[in-house]
Scaffold this active site. Sequence first.
Site, PDB file in Angstrom:
ATOM      1  N   GLU A   1       0.826  -1.211   0.000  1.00 51.22           N
ATOM      2  CA  GLU A   1       0.000   0.000   0.000  1.00 51.22           C
ATOM      3  C   GLU A   1       0.862   1.265   0.000  1.00 51.22           C
ATOM      4  O   GLU A   1       0.379   2.348   0.343  1.00 51.22           O
ATOM      5  CB  GLU A   1      -0.958   0.015   1.217  1.00 51.22           C
ATOM      6  CG  GLU A   1      -1.863  -1.190   1.342  1.00 51.22           C
ATOM      7  CD  GLU A   1      -2.915  -1.325   0.217  1.00 51.22           C
ATOM      8  OE1 GLU A   1      -2.942  -0.474  -0.700  1.00 51.22           O
ATOM      9  OE2 GLU A   1      -3.675  -2.311   0.263  1.00 51.22           O
TER      10      GLU A   1
ATOM     11  N   HIS B   1      -2.907   2.202   8.285  1.00 52.51           N
ATOM     12  CA  HIS B   1      -3.962   1.367   7.695  1.00 52.51           C
ATOM     13  C   HIS B   1      -4.138   0.114   8.550  1.00 52.51           C
ATOM     14  O   HIS B   1      -3.163  -0.577   8.858  1.00 52.51           O
ATOM     15  CB  HIS B   1      -3.568   0.965   6.265  1.00 52.51           C
ATOM     16  CG  HIS B   1      -4.430  -0.110   5.673  1.00 52.51           C
ATOM     17  ND1 HIS B   1      -5.796   0.012   5.555  1.00 52.51           N
ATOM     18  CD2 HIS B   1      -4.133  -1.332   5.164  1.00 52.51           C
ATOM     19  CE1 HIS B   1      -6.288  -1.092   5.004  1.00 52.51           C
ATOM     20  NE2 HIS B   1      -5.302  -1.930   4.761  1.00 52.51           N
TER      21      HIS B   1
ATOM     22  N   HIS C   1      -7.049  -3.288   9.653  1.00 49.72           N
ATOM     23  CA  HIS C   1      -8.246  -4.056   9.326  1.00 49.72           C
ATOM     24  C   HIS C   1      -9.155  -4.082  10.554  1.00 49.72           C
ATOM     25  O   HIS C   1      -9.225  -5.091  11.274  1.00 49.72           O
ATOM     26  CB  HIS C   1      -7.854  -5.460   8.865  1.00 49.72           C
ATOM     27  CG  HIS C   1      -7.095  -5.488   7.574  1.00 49.72           C
ATOM     28  ND1 HIS C   1      -6.576  -6.634   7.015  1.00 49.72           N
ATOM     29  CD2 HIS C   1      -6.785  -4.481   6.707  1.00 49.72           C
ATOM     30  CE1 HIS C   1      -5.971  -6.340   5.856  1.00 49.72           C
ATOM     31  NE2 HIS C   1      -6.071  -5.037   5.666  1.00 49.72           N
TER      32      HIS C   1
ATOM     33  N   GLU D   1     -17.921  12.045  22.397  1.00 46.34           N
ATOM     34  CA  GLU D   1     -16.571  12.522  22.067  1.00 46.34           C
ATOM     35  C   GLU D   1     -16.260  12.459  20.568  1.00 46.34           C
ATOM     36  O   GLU D   1     -15.325  13.097  20.107  1.00 46.34           O
ATOM     37  CB  GLU D   1     -15.532  11.661  22.796  1.00 46.34           C
ATOM     38  CG  GLU D   1     -15.418  11.959  24.268  1.00 46.34           C
ATOM     39  CD  GLU D   1     -14.727  13.289  24.519  1.00 46.34           C
ATOM     40  OE1 GLU D   1     -13.558  13.426  24.130  1.00 46.34           O
ATOM     41  OE2 GLU D   1     -15.372  14.181  25.092  1.00 46.34           O
TER      42      GLU D   1
HETATM   43  P1  13P Z   1       1.140  -5.507   3.060  1.00 49.20           P
HETATM   44  O1  13P Z   1       1.555  -6.738   3.806  1.00 49.20           O
HETATM   45  O2  13P Z   1       1.738  -5.449   1.668  1.00 49.20           O
HETATM   46  O3  13P Z   1       1.397  -4.247   3.854  1.00 49.20           O
HETATM   47  O4  13P Z   1      -0.427  -5.597   2.806  1.00 49.20           O
HETATM   48  C1  13P Z   1      -1.315  -5.723   3.867  1.00 49.20           C
HETATM   49  C2  13P Z   1      -2.614  -5.040   3.617  1.00 49.20           C
HETATM   50  O5  13P Z   1      -3.328  -4.771   4.549  1.00 49.20           O
HETATM   51  C3  13P Z   1      -3.010  -4.686   2.233  1.00 49.20           C
HETATM   52  O6  13P Z   1      -4.118  -3.840   2.214  1.00 49.20           O
HETATM   53 ZN    ZN Z   2      -5.302  -3.951   4.054  1.00 46.17          ZN
END
Ligand code: 13P
Ligand code: ZN
Length: 276
Positions: A116, A140, A142, A170
């Site tokens: 990314e 980033h 998940h 908040e």
């Molecule tokens: P990477 O391991 O390349 O950082 O990818 C993980 C990810 O969350 C892709 O969206």
């Molecule tokens: Zn990801």
Amino acid sequence: MRILESKFVQGFIKMADDGFMQGWHERNGGNLSYRLKPEEVESIKPRLNSPGNWTPIGTSVPGLSGEYFLVTGSGKYFRNIKVDPEVCIAIIELDEKGENYRIRWGLVEGGVPTSELPSHLMNHEVKKRVTDGKHRVIYHAHTTNTIALTFVLPLNDEVFTRELWEMATECPVVFPEGVGVIGWMVPGGRDIAIETSKLMERYNVAIWAHHGMFCSGEDFDLTFGLMHTVEKSAEILLKVLSVTPHKLQTIQPQNFRDLADGFRLKLPERFLYEKE
Ligand code: 13P
Ligand code: ZN
């Protein structure tokens, strides 16, 4: 100073581990990047490796020419960053055009920066410009509950922002500019990077449908705190929706306006629409 002992590397490692402990980084999920300050580059320069080959970033970020970034490696697991940081993370340098990078430290067993990287760098470029250089962290993750919401809420900024704001008083204080949402896209390339960086012009949070979230901030605490706040709000919303499709009471548009007065916030009226 040894690179591993420097404050920004330690802060980066702690944040990565905090994210793992939250359950946001299964396998190699998620990535983190930090734009080094000039004095940090100076302090570590004697310990950087001699430059290797330039590699194309996959997009163009002229606003970041010559800058250095600490980034997670592609395919590296967040759970291992604390254990073996030099294997999992890297310091990269950008060329004068902002089109290529080269690795100057880390990834000692091989590898490349996160897939990314185009999104991280295009977000950094926007944020450097719109915050006068204050923002340095792009994250980033998940985030489970926020991802779940992208299956049940309409994928638009107004609905996501309003629903998240309503879940905790908040929230509008922490993200008064709201959150942006984009529909499902192929990750890891320039197209999703362009769409995400457009959202970063006005927001510090971009949600990728059925995938995760990007946050931007000045430092590790603020950026982690932002992600944590949005994700907690999403968790509350999911709990409410699991019990009932209709809230019996909630924070009303006028309550938000009063909050804005009390906290000297600007809350855009487009998020304070009347519901039927
Ligand atoms: P990477 O391991 O390349 O950082 O990818 C993980 C990810 O969350 C892709 O969206
Ligand atoms: Zn990801």
